[in-house]
Design a protein around this motif. Structure first.
Motif, mmCIF file in Angstrom:
data_model
loop_
_atom_site.group_PDB
_atom_site.id
_atom_site.type_symbol
_atom_site.label_atom_id
_atom_site.label_comp_id
_atom_site.label_asym_id
_atom_site.label_seq_id
_atom_site.Cartn_x
_atom_site.Cartn_y
_atom_site.Cartn_z
ATOM 1 N N LEU A 83 24.496 49.195 90.952
ATOM 2 C CA LEU A 83 23.520 49.535 91.973
ATOM 3 C C LEU A 83 24.108 49.318 93.361
ATOM 4 O O LEU A 83 24.887 48.398 93.573
ATOM 5 C CB LEU A 83 22.275 48.659 91.837
ATOM 6 N N TYR A 117 22.773 48.784 97.376
ATOM 7 C CA TYR A 117 21.634 48.485 98.227
ATOM 8 C C TYR A 117 22.089 48.439 99.677
ATOM 9 O O TYR A 117 23.232 48.099 99.973
ATOM 10 C CB TYR A 117 21.013 47.126 97.898
ATOM 11 N N LEU A 145 25.273 46.189 99.766
ATOM 12 C CA LEU A 145 25.497 45.348 98.600
ATOM 13 C C LEU A 145 25.668 46.208 97.363
ATOM 14 O O LEU A 145 24.963 47.199 97.198
ATOM 15 C CB LEU A 145 24.307 44.420 98.375
ATOM 16 N N MET A 163 21.678 41.005 87.307
ATOM 17 C CA MET A 163 22.696 41.719 88.054
ATOM 18 C C MET A 163 23.524 40.739 88.875
ATOM 19 O O MET A 163 22.991 39.836 89.512
ATOM 20 C CB MET A 163 22.040 42.740 88.984
ATOM 21 N N ARG A 164 24.804 40.943 88.881
ATOM 22 C CA ARG A 164 25.704 40.145 89.705
ATOM 23 C C ARG A 164 25.984 40.923 90.982
ATOM 24 O O ARG A 164 26.408 42.077 90.921
ATOM 25 C CB ARG A 164 27.019 39.866 88.979
ATOM 26 N N PHE A 165 25.739 40.268 92.096
ATOM 27 C CA PHE A 165 25.900 40.922 93.384
ATOM 28 C C PHE A 165 27.219 40.537 94.032
ATOM 29 O O PHE A 165 27.678 39.398 93.915
ATOM 30 C CB PHE A 165 24.765 40.533 94.328
ATOM 31 N N GLY A 166 27.777 41.484 94.762
ATOM 32 C CA GLY A 166 28.896 41.171 95.614
ATOM 33 C C GLY A 166 28.407 40.540 96.907
ATOM 34 O O GLY A 166 27.208 40.454 97.155
ATOM 35 N N ALA A 167 29.344 40.088 97.722
ATOM 36 C CA ALA A 167 28.988 39.437 98.989
ATOM 37 C C ALA A 167 28.562 40.440 100.039
ATOM 38 O O ALA A 167 27.996 40.062 101.068
ATOM 39 C CB ALA A 167 30.147 38.602 99.491
#
Lengths: 108, 116
Positions: A34, A36, A88, A96-100
């Motif tokens: 995903l 965002y 993001l 879900m694992r998000f990036g910085a």
């Protein structure tokens, strides 16, 4: 350990420029990726990608996923000052694992 | 409602106090998520609720954190004995849990927590 890495961390461009934001992921359980846009506190949904090689477009934004290389890009053409935000990406299933994020600044 | 709502929008508390954060998901969304975002960091998954199933608590950082979801709708995230490192924006998201739309999460405005 699962991780999502975005690059660059920050980017400053001028209106009209085209930018490419990168997202690489190593996620044990993966179904979709995903993107965002986060301007203040709450991210707003841009794209959901589940299949490799199929470009999704929304106006000046487009994104594509490479499930072999575990990589996605977000392109923004003809940037405007309103595109300034943190972008993001996240990969996974439910958790879900998000990036910085990539902080994009578009100058007039 | 039209979107995910959270309250309070801002919360300042003293170290050691308990806080409760509230999330009202989009009507009809059976999945609800809590995340936190510390300054300059990416979103960190905390907990996931899906219908009447047992929640996925794998992201809760310590036993000081707990969450409930009553009646499959409103959720409360509780932080006991707050610490300064708990300071962050706490975001709630909800989604439909049907087929491929499961992962399209819609976020609330967040609660900014500051622990002094």
């Amino acid at each position: 350990e699962d991780k999502v890495v975005q690059s660059p961390l920050s980017l400053v461009v001028h209106e009209g420029d085209t930018v490419t934001l990168n997202c690489s992921y190593e996620v044990t359980n993966f179904r979709s990726l995903l993107w965002y846009k986060q301007e203040k506190k709450a991210p707003t949904f841009l794209f959901m990608l589940t299949s490799s090689g199929i470009e999704k477009k929304s106006g000046r934004l487009s994104s594509i996923l490479d499930k072999k290389e575990l990589f996605s890009i977000l392109n923004i053409t003809a940037t405007q000052t309103g595109d300034s935000a943190v972008y993001l990406c996240a990969g996974g299933v439910n958790d879900m694992r998000f990036g910085a994020g990539t902080r994009l600044t578009v100058k007039p | 409602g039209a979107g995910v709502s959270q309250s309070p929008s801002n919360k300042v508390t003293e170290k050691g106090k308990d806080v409760e954060l509230r999330c009202d998901p989009i009507s009809g969304h059976t999945a609800l998520y809590w995340y936190r975002q510390s300054l300059g960091q990416g979103l960190e998954f905390l907990i996931y609720f899906q219908g009447n199933s047992a929640p996925d608590k794998s992201g809760l950082p310590s036993d000081r954190f707990s969450a409930e979801r009553t009646g499959g709708s409103v959720s409360t995230l509780t932080i006991q004995r707050t610490q300064q490192e708990d300071s962050a924006v706490y975001l709630c998201a909800s989604s439909l849990a049907t087929g491929r739309s499961r992962e399209t999460q819609y976020f609330g405005p967040g609660t900014r927590l500051l622990v002094l």
